[in-house]
Design a protein around this motif. Structure first.
Motif, PDB file in Angstrom:
ATOM      1  N   UNK A   1       3.647   6.296  -5.580  1.00  7.24           N
ATOM      2  CA  UNK A   1       3.727   6.388  -7.031  1.00  7.24           C
ATOM      3  C   UNK A   1       4.308   5.217  -7.775  1.00  7.24           C
ATOM      4  N   UNK A   2       4.536   4.091  -7.086  1.00  9.47           N
ATOM      5  CA  UNK A   2       5.121   2.925  -7.749  1.00  9.47           C
ATOM      6  C   UNK A   2       4.194   1.713  -7.618  1.00  9.47           C
ATOM      7  N   UNK A   3       4.510   0.679  -8.360  1.00  3.96           N
ATOM      8  CA  UNK A   3       3.746  -0.575  -8.326  1.00  3.96           C
ATOM      9  C   UNK A   3       4.553  -1.619  -7.558  1.00  3.96           C
ATOM     10  N   UNK A   4       3.970  -2.256  -6.535  1.00  5.07           N
ATOM     11  CA  UNK A   4       4.707  -3.284  -5.788  1.00  5.07           C
ATOM     12  C   UNK A   4       4.718  -4.617  -6.513  1.00  5.07           C
ATOM     13  N   UNK A   5       5.837  -5.332  -6.385  1.00  4.09           N
ATOM     14  CA  UNK A   5       5.955  -6.673  -6.961  1.00  4.09           C
ATOM     15  C   UNK A   5       6.555  -7.585  -5.901  1.00  4.09           C
ATOM     16  N   UNK A   6       5.693  -8.148  -5.057  1.00  4.93           N
ATOM     17  CA  UNK A   6       6.178  -9.110  -4.066  1.00  4.93           C
ATOM     18  C   UNK A   6       6.544 -10.389  -4.801  1.00  4.93           C
ATOM     19  N   UNK A   7       7.733 -10.909  -4.503  1.00  5.63           N
ATOM     20  CA  UNK A   7       8.301 -12.022  -5.264  1.00  5.63           C
ATOM     21  C   UNK A   7       8.355 -13.284  -4.408  1.00  5.63           C
ATOM     22  N   UNK A   8       8.043 -14.412  -5.024  1.00  4.25           N
ATOM     23  CA  UNK A   8       8.091 -15.691  -4.320  1.00  4.25           C
ATOM     24  C   UNK A   8       8.013 -16.829  -5.320  1.00  4.25           C
ATOM     25  N   UNK A   9       7.993 -18.051  -4.810  1.00  6.00           N
ATOM     26  CA  UNK A   9       7.858 -19.240  -5.656  1.00  6.00           C
ATOM     27  C   UNK A   9       6.630 -20.015  -5.168  1.00  6.00           C
TER      28      UNK A   9
ATOM     29  N   UNK B   1       0.834  -1.206   0.000  1.00  7.22           N
ATOM     30  CA  UNK B   1       0.000   0.000   0.000  1.00  7.22           C
ATOM     31  C   UNK B   1       0.870   1.258   0.000  1.00  7.22           C
ATOM     32  N   UNK B   2       1.918   1.263   0.814  1.00  6.53           N
ATOM     33  CA  UNK B   2       2.817   2.420   0.891  1.00  6.53           C
ATOM     34  C   UNK B   2       3.513   2.662  -0.442  1.00  6.53           C
TER      35      UNK B   2
ATOM     36  N   UNK C   1      13.026  -3.227  -2.216  1.00  5.61           N
ATOM     37  CA  UNK C   1      12.996  -2.803  -0.811  1.00  5.61           C
ATOM     38  C   UNK C   1      12.942  -4.023   0.090  1.00  5.61           C
ATOM     39  N   UNK C   2      13.794  -4.024   1.105  1.00 11.45           N
ATOM     40  CA  UNK C   2      13.804  -5.118   2.073  1.00 11.45           C
ATOM     41  C   UNK C   2      14.022  -4.541   3.461  1.00 11.45           C
ATOM     42  N   UNK C   3      14.153  -5.427   4.461  1.00  5.42           N
ATOM     43  CA  UNK C   3      14.450  -4.965   5.813  1.00  5.42           C
ATOM     44  C   UNK C   3      15.943  -4.745   5.971  1.00  5.42           C
ATOM     45  N   UNK C   4      16.691  -5.845   5.943  1.00 11.51           N
ATOM     46  CA  UNK C   4      18.146  -5.781   6.026  1.00 11.51           C
ATOM     47  C   UNK C   4      18.752  -6.826   5.118  1.00 11.51           C
ATOM     48  N   UNK C   5      19.915  -6.540   4.579  1.00 12.19           N
ATOM     49  CA  UNK C   5      20.601  -7.525   3.738  1.00 12.19           C
ATOM     50  C   UNK C   5      21.323  -8.538   4.632  1.00 12.19           C
ATOM     51  N   UNK C   6      21.661  -9.686   4.052  1.00  7.88           N
ATOM     52  CA  UNK C   6      22.494 -10.653   4.754  1.00  7.88           C
ATOM     53  C   UNK C   6      23.932 -10.183   4.764  1.00  7.88           C
ATOM     54  N   UNK C   7      24.773 -10.898   5.498  1.00  2.00           N
ATOM     55  CA  UNK C   7      26.168 -10.470   5.578  1.00  2.00           C
ATOM     56  C   UNK C   7      27.077 -11.571   6.073  1.00  2.00           C
ATOM     57  N   UNK C   8      28.217 -11.175   6.570  1.00  4.10           N
ATOM     58  CA  UNK C   8      29.179 -12.109   7.147  1.00  4.10           C
ATOM     59  C   UNK C   8      28.779 -12.355   8.592  1.00  4.10           C
ATOM     60  N   UNK C   9      28.588 -13.610   8.947  1.00  2.00           N
ATOM     61  CA  UNK C   9      28.210 -13.932  10.321  1.00  2.00           C
ATOM     62  C   UNK C   9      29.395 -13.774  11.268  1.00  2.00           C
TER      63      UNK C   9
ATOM     64  N   UNK D   1      10.916  -0.180  10.097  1.00  4.20           N
ATOM     65  CA  UNK D   1      12.025   0.056   9.163  1.00  4.20           C
ATOM     66  C   UNK D   1      11.695  -0.468   7.771  1.00  4.20           C
ATOM     67  N   UNK D   2      10.934  -1.557   7.698  1.00  8.18           N
ATOM     68  CA  UNK D   2      10.522  -2.074   6.395  1.00  8.18           C
ATOM     69  C   UNK D   2       9.612  -1.057   5.686  1.00  8.18           C
ATOM     70  N   UNK D   3       8.674  -0.491   6.428  1.00  9.97           N
ATOM     71  CA  UNK D   3       7.785   0.516   5.850  1.00  9.97           C
ATOM     72  C   UNK D   3       8.581   1.730   5.371  1.00  9.97           C
ATOM     73  N   UNK D   4       9.557   2.130   6.178  1.00  6.68           N
ATOM     74  CA  UNK D   4      10.403   3.269   5.826  1.00  6.68           C
ATOM     75  C   UNK D   4      11.208   2.992   4.556  1.00  6.68           C
ATOM     76  N   UNK D   5      11.716   1.783   4.429  1.00  5.90           N
ATOM     77  CA  UNK D   5      12.476   1.414   3.230  1.00  5.90           C
ATOM     78  C   UNK D   5      11.583   1.372   1.993  1.00  5.90           C
TER      79      UNK D   5
END
Length: 304
Positions: free
Chosen positions: A53-61, A47-48, A123-131, A286-290
């Motif tokens: 002004x953009x179209x959302x495309x939630x991606x999955x399988x 919705x946000x 747009x995501x919450x946080x990226x993965x990284x080095x553990x 933070x997800x909404x903000x992103x």
């Protein structure tokens, strides 16, 4: 390739007309939050994006089909199934598609499907990284390699401080991935605005970010861009409190032998419990903000 991919009519029409489109991952739905907050957040994010002004495309399988633009019913389905749904990164895509299974896409696999579809902003919450301890275990998220070779700009609140932030940034630098702070010169640490580490560059407007992203690809420099967007001040958690919660959760995970792609969902759940739910609210905000920023970048890109 296209026989494995289904793009929703709304998303395809937007792409055909040069409109702004923002990709969204589905692991955050099935593995990042509990039900029903996961579904509510996913639909609010869409919705946000529309409001900006953009179209959302939630991606999955779904049933072995790569989908760019999940329906509300499909989002509900993944949200209810939760961690029963396979968490799918680059290595898992051939297996899941061939077997006709359901999959929730990580940052890496969402980037892949977004690029296949022609979507440039995610747009995501946080990226993965080095553990933590990654210099011995080599436990490094596939997200980082994907960022080095897939042309999608990723808007995130940095990386979770359950990871080694310094090593994550070193890894991105080695592979030539620009990290651009939006209105900040400090790399955010997901639940908090501060990490003690600096970004490569800063930008103050979505239009400036869009220009940098476009020039990178115009120059033929393959790979993504990390846009580091700090959590809003009013939702940022106390650094010491969240550090204690994360340290405790990391210790518990090690004691229980939690490894691989099960680590992040386990740690997120434990941090939520330890903080009395405050980390979940921060995650949602933070997800909404992103999403807001990603939509504005996508609109700016569509106008260049």
């Amino acid at each position: 390739m296209l026989k494995y991919l289904e793009i929703s009519k709304e998303v395809q029409d937007a792409l055909n007309n040069g409109q702004a489109v923002v990709a969204l991952e589905s692991t955050i739905i099935s593995h990042g939050m509990p039900y029903p907050e996961n579904v509510e957040t996913a639909l609010t994010v869409e919705k946000i994006i529309r409001e900006n002004g953009a179209v959302p495309a939630t991606i999955g399988v779904i049933g072995g089909c790569l989908k760019a633009g999940l329906t509300a019913r499909e989002i509900e389905y993944l949200g209810k199934k939760g961690q029963e749904v396979l968490k799918v990164s680059r290595r898992d895509l051939p297996y899941v598609v061939a077997k006709g299974l359901d999959g929730a896409t990580t940052v890496a696999s969402t980037m892949i499907i977004a690029e296949m579809s022609g979507i440039k902003v995610f747009a995501t919450g946080g990226i993965g990284g080095v553990h933590r301890g990654g210099e011995q275990s080599f436990d490094i998220s596939a997200d980082l390699q994907e960022l080095s070779k897939t042309n999608v700009a990723v808007v995130s609140a940095g990386v979770k401080s359950i990871l080694d932030i310094g090593l994550t940034l070193e890894y991105l630098e080695t592979y030539g991935v620009p990290v651009i702070g939006f209105g900040t010169d400090e790399f955010p640490a997901f639940y908090t605005r501060k990490s003690g580490y600096k970004v490569n560059f800063t930008a103050d407007t979505p239009e400036e970010l869009a220009r940098i992203i476009k020039v990178k690809w115009d120059l033929g420099l393959k790979g993504g861009v990390v846009v580091a967007n700090p959590i809003p001040e009013e939702y940022s958690l106390d650094n010491e409190e969240i550090s204690r919660a994360i340290d405790s959760a990391v210790l518990e995970a090690a004691e229980k032998g939690v490894k691989g792609k099960e680590v992040t969902p386990y740690l997120l759940a434990r941090v939520k419990d330890i903080t009395g739910g405050k980390s979940l609210e921060a995650n949602i905000q933070l997800v909404l903000n992103n999403a807001r920023l990603a939509a504005k970048i996508a609109v700016a890109l569509s106008r260049i």
